[in-house]
Structure formats: structure tokens, C-alpha cells
Scaffold this motif. Structure first.
Motif, mmCIF file in Angstrom:
data_model
loop_
_atom_site.group_PDB
_atom_site.id
_atom_site.type_symbol
_atom_site.label_atom_id
_atom_site.label_comp_id
_atom_site.label_asym_id
_atom_site.label_seq_id
_atom_site.Cartn_x
_atom_site.Cartn_y
_atom_site.Cartn_z
ATOM 1 N N THR A 1 45.470 36.781 43.178
ATOM 2 C CA THR A 1 45.574 36.246 41.823
ATOM 3 C C THR A 1 45.640 34.726 41.883
ATOM 4 N N ASN B 1 45.352 34.044 34.773
ATOM 5 C CA ASN B 1 45.614 34.540 36.129
ATOM 6 C C ASN B 1 44.458 35.420 36.604
ATOM 7 N N LYS C 1 41.596 37.216 38.967
ATOM 8 C CA LYS C 1 41.579 37.771 40.311
ATOM 9 C C LYS C 1 40.425 37.175 41.115
#
Length: 293
Positions: free
Chosen positions: A131, A222, A224
Motif C-alpha cells: 500500500t 492509499n 495498491k
């Protein structure tokens, strides 16, 4: 530089300017650590450099990019161009046992002052989903993601990230003084493009403690991303047969390699054979993959 796809072709059915372009297919390691700073590096560690690239059909070019100099800007130099072959150029073995052997033959079209051969592996890469978060873009050490990597007898260390959005940067740091701290002054490689697909590679990294830093340079939310770390290292491979003394052009050398490691059936393990003159022992690399059946 060698033949590459012509991605600038405006009309696919009409050749304009040439059927292909040339792009980088080999070269010295990129040692730019950011902010216009280039670490000194040659394959020999001195004023001589050795570079290899795959031979292919079509036009090639050799270019010299000067990134560091002392005392004077006008320095004479020479370039020698030749060929070398390794058979096989890559080793891919499926083995029913944990040990085995194979041969590799090397031939050079130019005289060498000797031939160095070293084997590394067997190891496995790691790929994880991480993340990203926003960090201080002016301070690499503020990276919110740091991964420890222990290096022992490694042919190379490769780290890369992949993400479709935002902007993250990638750094590799070595604890050179062994104090257990990783600082900005110990950054040994970086990739800081204005995107999120970053990649760095260290050839023959020194043994020791390393960290891979992923810095959120311009991140929203956030998201990935994928982090891949591949340290081709270990002492499960051994090589014999390297000659002592100079190696005349056109002289074939057969090297014998053996491997011995407890492996899990169905999994692949990776290594490398590095070859070159004694002053540049890693200019040629033969990738090795052994799959335990």
C-alpha cells in the motif's frame, strides 16, 4: 544500442524514415542517485569499462556518455568492439533430484588477459502487494515502506515497483558502516521517474545489510502496488574449468557447473554464471533456472 520497434511510425503501412529505430540494449549501470549526482562506477573499478549487449540482426551503435571527469574535459580514449558467445546462453533444467551438473562453453573474438567465472544461487524472488502512502518527497528516508534484504554472494539485486496511478520512487540503501542505521547518505541506487513503474539493479552487490525504500512522492489515498525483490544469491552453485593466464581470441573454454540444494518439488530456483576478464568479471551473465520435478 540495437534494433528496436519503431513506435513513432505515423502510418503503419508506410515506411517513413526507416523500418525500425535503435535503442539501448546494453550499457554501464545507471548510478544516478538523484539531483544530478552520479556515483563513479566502471566494470573494472578504474578508468577502463567493459559493456556487453545481445547481438541481433540489424543496425547497432556504440555511444559513450561521460558523467564524471577530473582535471580536464578533453581526455583521449579508445573503444574496442568484438563478440563473445556462450552456449547455452541460458540454462533451464528440470531436475528429479536436488543435485546435478551441466556444462557451458565460452568463446571470445578478442584476446582476453584471462577469464574469470563465478557462480551464484540458488535463490527465489519475492513479489508482494503493498500500500502506497504520501511521504515527504524531499526526504527519501521518510519512505513509509522499507524492506530489509540480506546479501551474501550475490550476482545481482533487482527491485521494481508497478502501479498504474500516482508517483512513487524507489531507493536501495546499504548499511555500509554496519551501524544498523540506513540513511540518505547510504543510498546506492534509485529510480525516480514521474510515474510508479520503477526499477533498479545492482551487479555484484557487496555482502551486507540492505534496505529497499518505496517513497510516496505524489500519492492520493492509499493505492495498491506490486513490489518485486530479486536477489540472485547463494553458494549452491559451483563452477570449475576457468583457465589460468591469458585467453587467445577464438579459444573455446568449457566450464563445468554443479548444484546442490534441498528444493521443493514444483518450484523453480534461480542462479547465474558471471563471466569476464579478471578486471571486469561480471560483464557476461548466464541466467540459470532449475525446477524441481
Amino acid at each position: 544500442m540495437g534494433r528496436s520497434q519503431n513506435t513513432f511510425q505515423v502510418f503503419p503501412d508506410t515506411v517513413f524514415g526507416g523500418p525500425y529505430t535503435i535503442d539501448t540494449v546494453g550499457g554501464s549501470p545507471n548510478t544516478n542517485t538523484g539531483d544530478g549526482v552520479w556515483r563513479f562506477h566502471t566494470a573494472s573499478g578504474g578508468p577502463n569499462d567493459f559493456v556487453t549487449a545481445p547481438a541481433q540482426e540489424g543496425l547497432h551503435a556504440v555511444a559513450v556518455h561521460q558523467v564524471g571527469w577530473q582535471e580536464q574535459f578533453d581526455t583521449p580514449f579508445g573503444v574496442t568492439l568484438g563478440g563473445a558467445s556462450v552456449a547455452p546462453s541460458a540454462v533451464d533444467i528440470t531436475s528429479p533430484t536436488d543435485s546435478g551438473a551441466f556444462d557451458v562453453t565460452f568463446t571470445s573474438s578478442v584476446d582476453l588477459d584471462g577469464l574469470s567465472a563465478a557462480a551464484f544461487g540458488l535463490s527465489q524472488p519475492t513479489t508482494t502487494t503493498e500500500t502506497a502512502t504520501q511521504d515527504d518527497p524531499d526526504d527519501p528516508s521518510s519512505a513509509s515502506l522499507k524492506r530489509d534484504v540480506a546479501i551474501t554472494n550475490a550476482a545481482r539485486l533487482t527491485a521494481s515497483t508497478a502501479m498504474d496511478t500516482d508517483d512513487i520512487d524507489l531507493f536501495v540503501v546499504r548499511d555500509a558502516n554496519g551501524d544498523g542505521q540506513f540513511t540518505n547518505t547510504e543510498i546506492v541506487a534509485s529510480s525516480t521517474t514521474p510515474a510508479s513503474d520503477e526499477s533498479v539493479e545492482l551487479i555484484r552487490p557487496a555482502d551486507g545489510a540492505y534496505q529497499v525504500w518505496v517513497l510516496g512522492w505524489g500519492v492520493s489515498g492509499n493505492p495498491k502496488f506490486t513490489l518485486s525483490i530479486d536477489a540472485v544469491q547463494g553458494t549452491d552453485l559451483t563452477v570449475t574449468g576457468a583457465p589460468s593466464g591469458p585467453l587467445p581470441a577464438g579459444t573455446p573454454v568449457t566450464l563445468s557447473l554443479t548444484y546442490n540444494r534441498a528444493m521443493t518439488p514444483g518450484e523453480s530456483y534461480f542462479g547465474a554464471l558471471q563471466l569476464g576478464p579478471p578486471s571486469a568479471p561480471a560483464v557476461l551473465s548466464v541466467p540459470i533456472r532449475i525446477t524441481r520435478s
